[in-house]
Design an enzyme around this catalytic site. Sequence first.
Site, mmCIF file in Angstrom:
data_model
loop_
_atom_site.group_PDB
_atom_site.id
_atom_site.type_symbol
_atom_site.label_atom_id
_atom_site.label_comp_id
_atom_site.label_asym_id
_atom_site.label_seq_id
_atom_site.Cartn_x
_atom_site.Cartn_y
_atom_site.Cartn_z
ATOM 1 N N ASP A 162 37.656 44.476 51.981
ATOM 2 C CA ASP A 162 38.096 43.981 50.672
ATOM 3 C C ASP A 162 39.318 44.757 50.189
ATOM 4 O O ASP A 162 39.416 45.107 49.014
ATOM 5 C CB ASP A 162 36.954 44.099 49.654
ATOM 6 C CG ASP A 162 37.179 43.214 48.427
ATOM 7 O OD1 ASP A 162 37.900 42.201 48.560
ATOM 8 O OD2 ASP A 162 36.651 43.533 47.348
ATOM 9 N N GLY A 188 34.124 43.649 37.558
ATOM 10 C CA GLY A 188 34.215 42.588 38.550
ATOM 11 C C GLY A 188 32.912 41.817 38.604
ATOM 12 O O GLY A 188 32.110 41.851 37.666
#
Length: 558
Positions: free
Chosen positions: A221, A103
């Site tokens: 998240d 990521g």
Amino acid sequence: MTDESNEQSEQVEVLNQYLDFLQRQDDASCQSLRAVNPELKPLMACLDSLERLAPQSDSDPESVELGPDDATLPVSPHASRQAPPLLAREFGNYELLEELGRGGMGIVYKARQKDLNRVVALKTILSNQFASEDEVRRFYLEAQAAGRLQHANIVAIHEVGQHLGQHYFTMDFIGGGSLASPDFRPLSQMAPDNYYEVASLMQQVAEAVEYLHSKEIIHRDLKPSNILIDEAGQAYVTDFGLAKLYDGLPGGSGTDARTQTGMIVGTPGYMSPEQAAGQLDQISTRSDIFCLGIILYELMTGVSPFKHSSPLDSLVAVIEGEPALPHSHNRNIPRSLELVCLKCLEKDPALRYQSARELAADLERFIAGEPLQAQPAGMIQKFQRWFRRKPALVSRLSAILLAVGIIQTVYSTQGVDLNYHLRIMSLFGLWGALVVFFQFGLDHFPNKKRVRYCWSAADVALLTGLLMLADAPIGILLIGYPMLIVSSGLFFYVRLVLFTTVLSLLSFAVLVLARSELVELWQYPVIYAMVLAILGMITAYQIYRVRVLSRYYELRRP
């Protein structure tokens, strides 16, 4: 001698790692090792030359982009066509077997811990030795947040450390993939009995999130790629890189460099309205409830309710939009499960489930066939949801109905020419029909941008026709053009605003030529046209600025 021997062994290990990076065409890691070990640059240069002399493989040199966007998302079956497989290499006490994903901040590998001979997931900082102090601090805060948690549905942390200047931590390896994996099918592709399996899955996640909240941690998240599923179908919550740590956690703080008011924290399309608006002081445990609702919606329909092509569109959808009802995507979705999902997705935190425990309890009631805490929305809530779902339709229809009501009242009380009255009412009727048609186009036609342009052109043309028919004076009605220009900005397209502005100026010019009373004082129409042009330029510029900030945010998003 011992010190020299240890130093030589470490240098050999660094050179082996450098050679491995060369063979994988990982230029960033090569540069990182050269910067950290300047004394080995001559030897590294020799390795560079030898590597260039080596025969080239048949693999595509453009296939060095590895993995999907999220660090916890397993590499899809198509990834093998995009990246060469990771050769097993040494990393201290671990042998890296393959890359699972990456990521904005970290890379996750499948690794074997040599001393215990077990498979683990190993996460490192993406920028390696170039990581800033803030990145390193965030990395260790994630490990610290996850390391203090012991729950059956939360990925456990094993070890935190450094190897050759690279920070890492290891955690349980979950072999089944994540909810974002292409292998995981939504309810629209499942048998009806699987509704209860998905509800049970979300119940596990809700219980894990409730445990997080009991430890004074807000995840912030939660998204499908951060929910892992093992081979037995058990769910695990992972990735605490954006978790908010309260003052109760040693070394943590409720407000750190990532939690300044006005800063957007999370993933566009998978965050609560208060997160999307940058109101971080309003983020609470109920923000995670909203994110769980997004995941449940996506599992039920196979469609992400707020995810769009750009971060800006996703953020606007989260703050202002309302997703289509789940059963509109799949008629077989139970209405009671839909109620649970919609209660999670309430814009007002006070209307959501007040804790993850309440959500888990309602999911358990659904599985058992018992009455739910979630109740169908009342008329006011239904209208609010409808307005957020179709703002262009509702606002225009409301304006048309208001205008029709006023005109009909004037006709009934004062009396006007019947033919004139019918022409005006027919024009409003046509306008209303076109509004419904264009909304249908936005909902069903593939080229939505073209529909918006046609809708804007139709609005300007119908307003001009109305001004042509209206009796003098029409000065108060000229406010319609500025309103159309500003309302076109709600779609956040610069060209659409400029298109509406130019069309309004041309239509006003035609109106001036057709109605002589508008040019009795020539400076008035000139000033009005200048105001329209300036208003259009200001609106377009503001949207352009927001678009630029959106692209900047996407580049800087962790």
